[in-house]
Design a protein around this motif. Structure first.
Motif, short mmCIF file in Angstrom:
data_model
loop_
_atom_site.label_atom_id
_atom_site.label_comp_id
_atom_site.label_asym_id
_atom_site.label_seq_id
_atom_site.Cartn_x
_atom_site.Cartn_y
_atom_site.Cartn_z
N SER A 1 -18.25 -3.72 -21.24
CA SER A 1 -18.66 -4.20 -20.04
C SER A 1 -17.89 -5.29 -19.59
O SER A 1 -17.55 -5.13 -18.29
CB SER A 1 -20.42 -4.38 -19.78
N ILE A 2 -18.35 -6.40 -20.47
CA ILE A 2 -16.93 -7.49 -20.12
C ILE A 2 -15.81 -7.21 -20.00
O ILE A 2 -15.19 -7.87 -18.50
CB ILE A 2 -17.18 -8.54 -20.77
N TRP A 3 -14.99 -7.14 -20.22
CA TRP A 3 -13.54 -6.19 -20.13
C TRP A 3 -13.21 -5.10 -18.67
O TRP A 3 -12.39 -5.05 -17.91
CB TRP A 3 -13.16 -4.81 -21.51
N LEU A 4 -14.37 -4.17 -19.01
CA LEU A 4 -14.43 -3.38 -17.36
C LEU A 4 -14.69 -4.77 -15.85
O LEU A 4 -13.81 -4.72 -15.30
CB LEU A 4 -15.25 -3.12 -17.37
N LEU A 5 -15.07 -5.18 -16.40
CA LEU A 5 -15.28 -6.76 -15.19
C LEU A 5 -14.03 -7.37 -14.96
O LEU A 5 -13.96 -7.82 -13.78
CB LEU A 5 -16.95 -7.93 -15.70
N LEU A 6 -13.90 -8.10 -16.09
CA LEU A 6 -12.64 -8.81 -16.66
C LEU A 6 -11.14 -8.41 -15.90
O LEU A 6 -10.40 -8.76 -14.85
CB LEU A 6 -12.43 -9.51 -17.66
N PHE A 7 -10.88 -7.21 -16.23
CA PHE A 7 -9.97 -6.09 -15.79
C PHE A 7 -9.48 -5.22 -14.26
O PHE A 7 -9.03 -5.19 -14.03
CB PHE A 7 -9.58 -4.93 -17.21
N VAL A 8 -11.01 -4.48 -13.76
CA VAL A 8 -11.40 -4.11 -13.11
C VAL A 8 -11.42 -4.84 -11.75
O VAL A 8 -11.02 -4.34 -10.73
CB VAL A 8 -12.10 -2.99 -13.35
N THR A 9 -12.63 -5.59 -11.66
CA THR A 9 -12.64 -6.52 -10.14
C THR A 9 -11.63 -7.35 -10.21
O THR A 9 -11.77 -6.90 -8.49
CB THR A 9 -13.78 -7.38 -10.53
N PRO A 10 -10.65 -7.95 -10.54
CA PRO A 10 -9.45 -7.97 -9.29
C PRO A 10 -8.69 -6.95 -8.70
O PRO A 10 -7.83 -7.11 -7.53
CB PRO A 10 -8.56 -8.90 -10.78
N LEU A 11 -9.16 -5.60 -8.78
CA LEU A 11 -8.45 -4.50 -8.69
C LEU A 11 -8.59 -3.73 -7.73
O LEU A 11 -8.99 -3.35 -6.36
CB LEU A 11 -7.81 -3.24 -9.17
N LEU A 12 -10.28 -3.95 -7.56
CA LEU A 12 -11.19 -3.35 -6.38
C LEU A 12 -11.79 -4.96 -5.89
O LEU A 12 -11.50 -3.69 -4.22
CB LEU A 12 -12.98 -3.35 -6.89
N ILE A 13 -11.31 -5.70 -5.52
CA ILE A 13 -11.56 -6.83 -4.14
C ILE A 13 -10.13 -6.71 -3.21
O ILE A 13 -11.26 -6.41 -1.90
CB ILE A 13 -10.65 -8.10 -4.92
N PRO A 14 -9.24 -6.18 -3.06
CA PRO A 14 -8.19 -5.81 -1.90
C PRO A 14 -8.73 -4.57 -1.72
O PRO A 14 -7.71 -3.71 -0.91
CB PRO A 14 -7.29 -6.11 -3.23
N LEU A 15 -9.18 -3.79 -2.20
CA LEU A 15 -9.10 -1.95 -2.40
C LEU A 15 -9.53 -1.33 -0.92
O LEU A 15 -8.95 -0.09 -0.55
CB LEU A 15 -10.16 -1.47 -3.31
N ARG A 16 -10.63 -1.73 0.20
CA ARG A 16 -11.12 -1.78 1.32
C ARG A 16 -9.95 -1.98 1.93
O ARG A 16 -9.45 -0.87 2.73
CB ARG A 16 -11.45 -2.31 1.78
N GLY A 17 -8.75 -2.60 1.85
CA GLY A 17 -8.10 -3.18 2.75
C GLY A 17 -6.70 -2.73 2.02
O GLY A 17 -5.03 -1.84 3.19
N VAL A 18 -6.28 -1.97 0.88
CA VAL A 18 -5.37 -1.20 0.37
C VAL A 18 -5.50 0.21 1.03
O VAL A 18 -4.45 1.13 1.69
CB VAL A 18 -5.11 -0.94 -1.09
N LEU A 19 -6.60 0.87 1.31
CA LEU A 19 -7.16 2.02 1.86
C LEU A 19 -7.25 2.26 3.37
O LEU A 19 -6.47 2.79 3.59
CB LEU A 19 -8.67 2.02 1.45
N ALA A 20 -6.79 0.18 3.83
CA ALA A 20 -6.47 0.26 5.35
C ALA A 20 -5.41 0.11 5.69
O ALA A 20 -5.27 0.05 6.60
CB ALA A 20 -7.78 -0.07 6.26
N ALA A 21 -4.88 0.28 4.70
CA ALA A 21 -2.85 0.65 5.04
C ALA A 21 -2.63 -1.73 5.72
O ALA A 21 -2.37 -1.51 6.62
CB ALA A 21 -2.26 1.13 6.08
N ARG A 22 -3.87 -2.55 5.33
CA ARG A 22 -3.17 -4.10 6.24
C ARG A 22 -1.99 -4.69 5.13
O ARG A 22 -1.98 -4.28 4.02
CB ARG A 22 -4.96 -4.54 5.55
N ASP A 23 -1.65 -4.94 6.19
CA ASP A 23 -0.14 -5.91 5.41
C ASP A 23 -0.64 -7.02 4.10
O ASP A 23 0.03 -6.26 3.41
CB ASP A 23 1.30 -6.09 6.49
#
Length: 117
Positions: free
Chosen positions: A37-59
């Motif tokens: 759980s701690i490894w998931l938190l450390l490794f996946v959270t940084p990828l989830l933070i910009p996910l909304r903008g990536v899906l919306a294609a914001r430069d």
């Protein structure tokens, strides 16, 4: 046409990187079950933070996501270099990260060029 192709490629590699990191930690890697759980938190959270903008294609968000995925390319390369048993995991992580880097970069460039015309 080519802009849409690299857009879908960037989405595929980014979401694929998220799924790959989660699968690595949960199923594929040699992670202690007590610390998953701690490894998931450390490794996946940084990828989830910009996910909304990536899906919306914001430069700006795509640029920040590329910078974040550079850390994953570095991590995957280091694992591939140092751990022979997990080499294929690291190479896949690095390939997905670099795939996103190139596809997102071309998407931003080609979309900006299309807007100017």
């Amino acid at each position: 046409m080519k802009t849409q192709l690299v857009r879908w490629l960037s989405l595929l590699t980014y979401v694929g990187l998220i799924a790959w990191v989660m699968a690595w930690i949960i199923f594929l890697g040699e992670v202690d079950p007590q610390h998953k759980s701690i490894w998931l938190l450390l490794f996946v959270t940084p990828l989830l933070i910009p996910l909304r903008g990536v899906l919306a294609a914001r430069d700006k968000t795509l640029v920040w996501a590329v910078l974040v995925t550079l850390l994953y390319a570095l991590h995957g390369s280091m694992v591939a270099w140092t751990d022979e048993t997990q080499r294929w995991l690291g190479l896949t992580e690095a390939a997905l990260s670099l795939g996103f880097l190139f596809s997102a970069s071309y998407f931003i460039r080609w979309r900006a060029a299309a807007r100017v015309q």
